[in-house]
Scaffold this active site. Structure first.
Site, PDB file in Angstrom:
ATOM      1  N   ASP A 155     -23.462  14.033 -85.279  1.00  0.00           N
ATOM      2  CA  ASP A 155     -22.650  13.754 -84.091  1.00  0.00           C
ATOM      3  C   ASP A 155     -23.166  14.529 -82.889  1.00  0.00           C
ATOM      4  OD1 ASP A 155     -21.791  16.419 -84.540  1.00  0.00           O
ATOM      5  OD2 ASP A 155     -20.265  15.695 -85.919  1.00  0.00           O
TER       6      ASP A 155
ATOM      7  N   TYR B  66     -12.916  21.271 -88.957  1.00  0.00           N
ATOM      8  CA  TYR B  66     -13.235  22.549 -89.597  1.00  0.00           C
ATOM      9  C   TYR B  66     -11.990  23.436 -89.606  1.00  0.00           C
ATOM     10  CZ  TYR B  66     -18.050  21.063 -89.666  1.00  0.00           C
ATOM     11  OH  TYR B  66     -19.199  20.359 -89.919  1.00  0.00           O
TER      12      TYR B  66
ATOM     13  N   GLU C  12     -23.694  11.504 -94.689  1.00  0.00           N
ATOM     14  CA  GLU C  12     -23.767  12.391 -93.531  1.00  0.00           C
ATOM     15  C   GLU C  12     -24.587  13.626 -93.866  1.00  0.00           C
ATOM     16  OE1 GLU C  12     -21.066  13.675 -89.763  1.00  0.00           O
ATOM     17  OE2 GLU C  12     -20.042  13.373 -91.660  1.00  0.00           O
TER      18      GLU C  12
END
Length: 575
Positions: free
Chosen positions: A129, A282, A501
């Protein structure tokens, strides 16, 4: 020219734009592209089946790198180590150096500023990202520094010392800049003009972002001991690395680390409670283990008995108050194992106690306990999202343990053979590989924006690249993907992000694992001769048959900590 959140019918004009450049030109009709429940809007787009432009050769050609060695039948782990470092170069934000080795990356985020106007240009994009999350980035830096300090010979033999030093400095420089004021520390940055969620939905190159990134910082008196301590640990760790190489730079990092640590000791609480933008990405669940991690690195750097006393205090408090954490793995929310490893080196009188968590957790993995299982092909499996990071992290811990007890040859063999088997599977021993551009049959469609888009600025980069069924036009060498399901099912598609990912912290333990294997004298042939071709030898967590009282088992520590907390006995005090 994409907008991932609005309804197509809303865009008759630019009155409804969500961020700059989010509207389709009047001449182009909005088209919705959808797969696996993820909606992405593209201006004038076509159906996904017509979007294939990249060649499968991008993945096939990469199979020539770091393949299995003829002698001994193992992989070239020094080669893989170098590729893993290249992954961090592909993640760079800021002005790229003259020696940039990633031809499809360019300068990005050159206008990024802290709330007070100070420059925070640089750092790494977190995953596939365009955001920078400080918490996992700091975890990454300290973990990489630990592997470099403990396996220096592997980095030297692979010719990766300079590359690793540059990587550590790149990460530390940004963390140092993120401490832009005496009471403030950047927590997250994201795409200009968007929310964090919209930034994650946007598909485009970092180089195409315009304007300074949006920033959220932790500012005193906000609580966030975990974030502050993780930053302190990272800077202290890199300060150790550069202590003799560049004393002035080392001292600069140490000063910032001490400042962050002091604020951390006065900011008991979770940073994700203070910074809503990081929740769900997170989120943090403990902070005393992070204080222990930071205090231990500072004790190592300063060689100060009082600082070591504080490190021991926070380590013990973590067990008493937080119960040792999740207890099955090492990641940015569970810092007991690496902290114990460093404390065992700093205080040999309690070495067996401090190193016990590594042995306890290794026993869970080797014996497939506490919902840890193995796939039919032999991969260890603990989580559906990014499973291989946890496998690599634990293998790294097992390899480190061998440095504490070189005389424990049976234990070292068991732990090494676990790591070797898991590494072989990651690199494609059983068919499918899980390291981009490396080993046998590597994945070629990782969930990564910059890698999915053609490098030429004239070529649009939007959702059409996301849904392209071909390989990524750019190979992000050395990136560890999340991996297969517990049934060995792996779909090499960008939208299967739990499996495909890549991320900073996913490669941190993996880098240490490769360094440990590259320097380890226990070969794959020895693993096979010892009957551990499946990587799962049996050995007790106790260092001897009877065990010792000093090395209280992880299970009992968890039980006693829970009882103490329930009775209201475990009240945290400042050292």
């Amino acid at each position: 020219m994409t907008n991932p959140t609005g309804n197509c019918t809303q865009f008759g004009s630019c009155d409804n734009e969500i961020w700059a450049g989010g509207c389709c030109p009047a001449s182009l009709k909005c088209t919705g592209l959808e797969a696996s429940g993820n909606v992405c809007w593209s201006c004038g787009g076509t159906q996904p089946a017509a979007l294939t432009t990249a060649s499968e050769s991008a993945g096939a050609a990469a199979e020539k790198m770091c393949t299995r060695l003829a002698a001994g039948g193992d992989f070239d782990y020094g080669c893989v180590l170098g590729a893993s470092i290249m992954f961090y170069e592909a993640q760079r934000s800021g002005k790229l150096p003259a020696g940039n080795r990633i031809p499809w990356r360019g300068n990005a985020g050159l206008q990024d500023k802290a709330p007070n106007g100070a420059s925070i240009v640089g750092g790494w994009y977190d995953a596939g990202d365009l955001t920078r999350f400080t918490f996992p980035a700091a975890f990454t830096v300290s973990t990489l520094a630990l592997s470099f300090l403990e396996f220096k010979d592997a980095y030297a033999a692979a010719g990766q010392v300079d590359a690793m030093l540059a990587t550590l400095k790149w990460g530390a420089d940004w963390l140092n800049a993120a401490r832009y004021a005496p009471d403030a520390f950047v927590a997250v940055t994201w795409k200009p003009g968007a929310t964090v969620r919209e930034s994650h939905l946007y598909w485009g190159r970092p180089e195409d972002l315009t304007g300074p990134a949006q920033v959220r910082a932790l500012v005193s008196p906000q609580k966030g001991a975990d974030l502050l301590a993780m930053g302190a640990a990272a800077l202290a760790a890199v300060s150790v690395v550069f202590q003799e190489r560049d004393p002035g730079y080392s001292q600069e990092l140490l000063d910032t680390a001490q400042s962050l640590y002091l604020q951390a000791t006065e900011s008991s609480g979770l940073y994700s409670s203070s910074i809503p933008e990081v929740r769900g990405y997170y989120t943090s669940y403990s902070y005393i283990d992070d204080l222990a991690w930071a205090a231990t690195w500072l004790a190592l750097r300063m060689q100060d008995p009082e600082q070591l006393r504080e490190a021991k205090f926070y380590y013990d408090q973590h067990w008493q108050v937080e119960g040792g954490g999740e207890g099955r793995r090492f990641d940015y929310n569970n810092m007991v194992q690496p902290t114990g490893y460093l404390l065992a080196k700093l205080d040999p009188s309690r070495k067996e106690e401090y190193s016990r968590p590594i042995r306890d957790v290794m026993a869970l993995w080797l014996n497939a306990q506490s919902n840890i299982t193995y796939t039919p092909k032999g991969l260890a499996w603990i989580d559906s999202w990014g499973n291989l990071r946890y496998v690599a992290n634990q293998a790294f811990m097992g390899l480190l343990h061998g440095k504490l007890y070189p005389e424990q040859s049976r234990r070292a063999t068991v732990y090494t053979c676990f790591a070797r088997k898991q590494a072989r599977l990651m690199l494609g021993e059983a068919g499918q590989g899980y390291v981009v551009g490396i080993g046998n049959s590597p994945p070629c469609r990782p969930h990564h924006r910059a890698a999915s888009c053609l490098a030429t600025p004239e070529q649009p980069c939007d959702c059409s690249a996301y849904f392209n069924t071909g390989c990524n036009p750019n190979t992000i060498y050395g990136a560890l993907v999340g991996g297969p399901t517990k049934d060995d099912v792996f779909t090499d598609t960008r939208w299967n992000y739990e499996a495909s990912e890549v991320a900073l912290d996913w490669n941190a333990g993996f880098t240490g694992m490769m360094a440990g294997l590259a320097s380890n004298g226990i070969s794959w042939e020895q693993c096979k001769a010892a009957g551990m071709e499946n990587g799962r030898g049996s050995i007790s967590p106790n260092l001897n048959a009877a065990g010792r009282a000093a090395g209280m088992g992880l299970w009992w520590q968890l039980v006693l900590a829970a009882v103490a907390a329930w009775c209201g006995l475990a009240v945290m005090q400042q050292p």
